[in-house]
Structure formats: C-alpha cells, structure tokens
Design an enzyme around this catalytic site. Structure first.
Site, PDB file in Angstrom:
ATOM      1  N   TYR A 214      -1.770   0.254  10.263  1.00  0.00           N
ATOM      2  CA  TYR A 214      -1.977  -0.389   8.892  1.00  0.00           C
ATOM      3  C   TYR A 214      -0.661  -0.261   7.954  1.00  0.00           C
ATOM      4  O   TYR A 214      -0.322  -1.406   7.400  1.00  0.00           O
ATOM      5  CB  TYR A 214      -3.234  -0.013   8.229  1.00  0.00           C
ATOM      6  CG  TYR A 214      -3.459  -0.153   6.749  1.00  0.00           C
ATOM      7  CD1 TYR A 214      -3.746  -1.670   6.393  1.00  0.00           C
ATOM      8  CD2 TYR A 214      -3.259   0.475   5.592  1.00  0.00           C
ATOM      9  CE1 TYR A 214      -3.844  -2.084   5.047  1.00  0.00           C
ATOM     10  CE2 TYR A 214      -3.530   0.131   4.464  1.00  0.00           C
ATOM     11  CZ  TYR A 214      -3.872  -1.134   4.012  1.00  0.00           C
ATOM     12  OH  TYR A 214      -3.840  -1.582   2.846  1.00  0.00           O
TER      13      TYR A 214
ATOM     14  N   LYS B 269       2.107  -3.338   6.533  1.00  0.00           N
ATOM     15  CA  LYS B 269       2.455  -3.603   5.114  1.00  0.00           C
ATOM     16  C   LYS B 269       3.862  -3.427   4.836  1.00  0.00           C
ATOM     17  O   LYS B 269       4.545  -3.951   4.101  1.00  0.00           O
ATOM     18  CB  LYS B 269       1.782  -2.279   4.129  1.00  0.00           C
ATOM     19  CG  LYS B 269       0.077  -2.718   4.065  1.00  0.00           C
ATOM     20  CD  LYS B 269      -0.211  -4.051   3.349  1.00  0.00           C
ATOM     21  CE  LYS B 269      -1.826  -4.206   3.249  1.00  0.00           C
ATOM     22  NZ  LYS B 269      -1.872  -5.497   2.469  1.00  0.00           N
TER      23      LYS B 269
ATOM     24  N   SER C 178       0.744  -1.363  -0.063  1.00  0.00           N
ATOM     25  CA  SER C 178       0.021  -0.119  -0.092  1.00  0.00           C
ATOM     26  C   SER C 178       0.864   1.236   0.177  1.00  0.00           C
ATOM     27  O   SER C 178       2.047   1.314   0.566  1.00  0.00           O
ATOM     28  CB  SER C 178      -0.808  -0.021   1.205  1.00  0.00           C
ATOM     29  OG  SER C 178      -1.606   1.106   1.314  1.00  0.00           O
TER      30      SER C 178
HETATM   31  N1  UFG Z   1     -13.188  11.175   1.736  1.00  0.00           N
HETATM   32  C1  UFG Z   1     -14.230  11.976   1.828  1.00  0.00           C
HETATM   33  N2  UFG Z   1     -15.312  11.484   2.232  1.00  0.00           N
HETATM   34  C2  UFG Z   1     -15.547  10.353   2.232  1.00  0.00           C
HETATM   35  C3  UFG Z   1     -14.403   9.377   2.115  1.00  0.00           C
HETATM   36  C4  UFG Z   1     -13.328   9.787   1.751  1.00  0.00           C
HETATM   37  O1  UFG Z   1     -13.980  13.145   1.730  1.00  0.00           O
HETATM   38  O2  UFG Z   1     -16.870   9.896   2.649  1.00  0.00           O
HETATM   39  C5  UFG Z   1     -11.712  11.840   0.938  1.00  0.00           C
HETATM   40  C6  UFG Z   1     -10.746  11.413   2.032  1.00  0.00           C
HETATM   41  O3  UFG Z   1     -10.591  12.212   2.876  1.00  0.00           O
HETATM   42  C7  UFG Z   1      -9.467  11.317   1.170  1.00  0.00           C
HETATM   43  C8  UFG Z   1     -10.190  10.819  -0.296  1.00  0.00           C
HETATM   44  O4  UFG Z   1     -11.683  11.198  -0.213  1.00  0.00           O
HETATM   45  O5  UFG Z   1      -8.963  12.392   0.841  1.00  0.00           O
HETATM   46  C9  UFG Z   1      -9.973   9.357  -0.472  1.00  0.00           C
HETATM   47  O6  UFG Z   1     -10.383   8.609   0.828  1.00  0.00           O
HETATM   48  P1  UFG Z   1     -10.484   6.997   0.658  1.00  0.00           P
HETATM   49  O7  UFG Z   1     -11.051   6.831   1.895  1.00  0.00           O
HETATM   50  O8  UFG Z   1     -11.363   6.741  -0.563  1.00  0.00           O
HETATM   51  O9  UFG Z   1      -9.075   6.573   0.349  1.00  0.00           O
HETATM   52  P2  UFG Z   1      -7.716   6.792   1.243  1.00  0.00           P
HETATM   53  O10 UFG Z   1      -6.721   7.672   0.381  1.00  0.00           O
HETATM   54  O11 UFG Z   1      -7.813   7.287   2.637  1.00  0.00           O
HETATM   55  O12 UFG Z   1      -7.014   5.389   1.171  1.00  0.00           O
HETATM   56  C10 UFG Z   1      -6.369   4.704   0.436  1.00  0.00           C
HETATM   57  C11 UFG Z   1      -6.507   3.314   0.479  1.00  0.00           C
HETATM   58  C12 UFG Z   1      -5.974   2.772   1.827  1.00  0.00           C
HETATM   59  C13 UFG Z   1      -4.589   3.185   1.921  1.00  0.00           C
HETATM   60  C14 UFG Z   1      -4.348   4.608   1.503  1.00  0.00           C
HETATM   61  C15 UFG Z   1      -3.036   4.968   1.481  1.00  0.00           C
HETATM   62  O13 UFG Z   1      -7.876   2.986   0.416  1.00  0.00           O
HETATM   63  O14 UFG Z   1      -5.922   1.530   1.936  1.00  0.00           O
HETATM   64  O15 UFG Z   1      -5.010   5.071   0.564  1.00  0.00           O
HETATM   65  O16 UFG Z   1      -2.744   6.202   1.942  1.00  0.00           O
HETATM   66  F1  UFG Z   1      -3.886   2.955   3.066  1.00  0.00           F
END
Ligand code: UFG
Length: 316
Positions: free
Chosen positions: A139, A143, A115
C-alpha cells in the site's frame, strides 16, 4: 472551480465533496463503488460510476473540469500484503490513466491523497517530509510510486501537483442530510472499532509491550474536516510544473490507551478491551512534523482527539 473528485463516494472523498460543494465549487465524482456509498453524495453532484482503469470513463468524468482531487484507490494495508498486484494495478496504473487523460484534456491541477505509509518505519519522530521513504507494505509502495508519477508529470506535462501524506484520519461531518459516517467493511481503524466494542466483542489492543510511555502504539490523529481544509489550501497552493509534498496530521501523538480513555469518556462507560498480539507491520510511533503545511499552506488543525471521537460516535 469545476473539480473532479475521484473516490468521492468513499469516507474521505465524500467529506471533500460536501465541503467543496458548500464552498461553491462545481463537483463531479468518479467512483467505481467498490467500497464507496453513492448515498453519501449530495444530490446535486454529477456522478460517474466507473473505474480509473477505464480511460473512456475517466475522460468522460474529466470533461469540463479544471482540477482533480484524487482519493480513489485501495487503502487497506493488510489486504495490500495479500494482493500486491491488485494494489499496483488499481492505485498506480489507475493514476497513470488519470494523468494521461488529464494531459489529453489539458487539465493541469491535481491534489493527491498520499499516506504516512510512504515512510515505513521512521528513523526519528516527529517525521518531516525530508525523512527517508522506505514503505514496509505494498500500500505504502503504491502511494510513493504515485507521488513519483506526479513529480514526473510536473516535469513533462506542466502539472501542478500536491501530495498530502495523511496520518490517522478520524471524525465526521454533519450535513443537512445527517452525518457522513466512516463505513468501511471490514473496519480496521482504531476509533470506530473502539466505539463499537462490547463486552462480547471487546476492542483488541494490538500490543502492550511497545517502546512507548504506556506500552501501546502512538499515532497522530487528524480530524477529517481539518484534513479537507488542507486540501482546499493545497488547491490554492498548486504551482505549474511543481510537485509538493506535505504531512497532514496534528503534530501530536496519542497512544492506543489514550484513545481508549477518550472513547470511554465519550461513551460514559469503561470500554471493554482485551490484550492481543502486535499487529504485523505496525510501527511503534508515527507522529507528523507539520511545520511545512503550517508555513506554506497556512494550515493548522483545530479539532482535538475528543472531538474526533465525539463526531465519530455521533455519526455511527
Ligand atoms: N489498533 C488496535 N486495535 C484495533 C485497531 C487498531 O490496537 O482494533 C491500533 C493499531 O495497532 C495502531 C493504532 O491502533 O497502533 C491505529 O491503528 P489504525 O488501524 O487505526 O491506523 P494505522 O495507524 O494502522 O493506519 C493509518 C492509516 C493507514 C496508513 C497508516 C500509515 O489508516 O491508511 O496509518 O502507517 F497506511
């Protein structure tokens, strides 16, 4: 090739199973079904229900296999902060059991789903594989610890290993049994959450005051079919006694506001949103440099954000 897919009943694993089967591989799935769904699997795969921590079960699943695609593991950043021991046990100890049993059976090929969380808060963007790894949550730590186990197995048990550091995976695949959907519970990811937003339950936008062009976080989204294509190429790239790491993203960043616009376009109506505070642990920008995968795996993602949103919509 006979391949064991750990975590094959999960979102990413089940897509790998489908594509491996369609490419003529003989697939066994090991999954404890804690978050996966057996009904995602084609009826012709051999399915072993069990935990990575159960060495007898792992050994049984590995019998006759020549390679492993290792997806199984806990994968929620927030949960990992609350339950770091659980994450270490399942992810790191579970992988140690898998590597031990692979050693016993002389299986020397593994592709691991790592990841971008291994990097933590990036010092510069886009991030290349040589950037410093300083995970900001358990997490990501697990990894990174697994990658180290793989590097060690390459040296001590002639393992051929590749770790693929995923950025933001989205989209879905249509099979002859219907769409393989993303079925997380709870769902934390942006695109599926955006698609299910309603005026009663609007999408929460976690921060509009980030240091980015439109103030919302920027991420690098990659279609799950392109991601699995990278796994297929990694399988071919495996080299005895070597461990290689590749970023798998699109190399392009999209802001949360841009994703919202894409979802609105696909749904044909303006998405209801509400501004919410920043989410703990979110970096402002996470974009991959994918030159290494392009050069050495000859891999290039071909599906854009709109297609990821459209496919997720059709699968939901
Ligand atoms: N976001 C929102 N509202 C939501 C969900 C997400 O604004 O309801 C934003 C988050 O703050 C972030 C972006 O959308 O800025 C993407 O969020 P996600 O939760 O879809 O994905 P992440 O970037 O947090 O996570 C991904 C992978 C993880 C991994 C991470 C690496 O899903 O497994 O990237 O940093 F760990």
């Amino acid at each position: 090739m006979k391949i064991l897919v750990t975590g094959g009943a999960g979102y990413i694993g089940s897509h790998a199973v489908e594509i491996l089967k369609n490419s003529g591989h003989d697939v066994t799935v090991l999954d404890d079904c804690s978050t996966g769904h057996v009904d995602s699997l084609p009826p012709t795969v051999r399915f072993v229900q069990g935990s990575l921590l159960d060495s007898d079960m792992v050994s049984r699943a590995l019998k006759g296999c020549e390679a492993v695609m290792h997806f199984a593991g806990k994968s929620l950043v927030g949960e990992s902060v609350e339950k770091p021991d659980l994450y270490r046990k399942v992810n790191v100890d579970g992988t140690k059991v898998l590597l031990e049993q692979m050693n016993v059976l002389g299986i020397k090929k593994i592709v691991f789903s790592s990841s971008a969380a291994t990097y933590g808060e990036p010092e510069s963007s886009p991030i290349s594989e040589t950037a410093q790894c300083a995970p900001t949550n358990p997490y990501g730590e697990t990894k990174l610890a697994i990658e180290r186990e793989l590097a060690s197995a390459a040296l001590t048990q002639q393992m051929a290993a590749v770790s693929l550091r995923y950025f933001n995976v989205a989209g879905a695949l249509q099979t002859d049994r219907g769409w393989l959907a993303e079925r997380h519970d709870p769902e934390t990811h942006l695109i599926p959450n955006a698609l299910r937003a309603t005026s009663d339950s609007p999408l929460r936008i976690f921060g509009r005051d980030w240091d980015t062009e439109d103030g919302t976080c920027v991420r690098d989204y990659v279609h799950i079919i392109d991601l699995i294509d990278a796994h297929m190429r990694a399988l071919q790239y495996l080299t005895p006694s070597e461990h290689h790491v590749f970023n798998i993203g699109s190399g392009t960043g999209y802001s949360v506001a841009q994703v919202v616009a894409s979802v609105s376009r696909v749904k044909g109506s303006t998405l209801p949103t509400v501004d919410a505070p920043r989410r703990a642990g979110d970096p402002a920008v996470l974009v991959a440099n994918i030159d290494k995968a392009e050069m050495l795996l000859n891999w290039r993602p071909v599906r854009n954000l709109n297609q990821m949103v459209e496919d997720t919509f059709k699968a939901s």
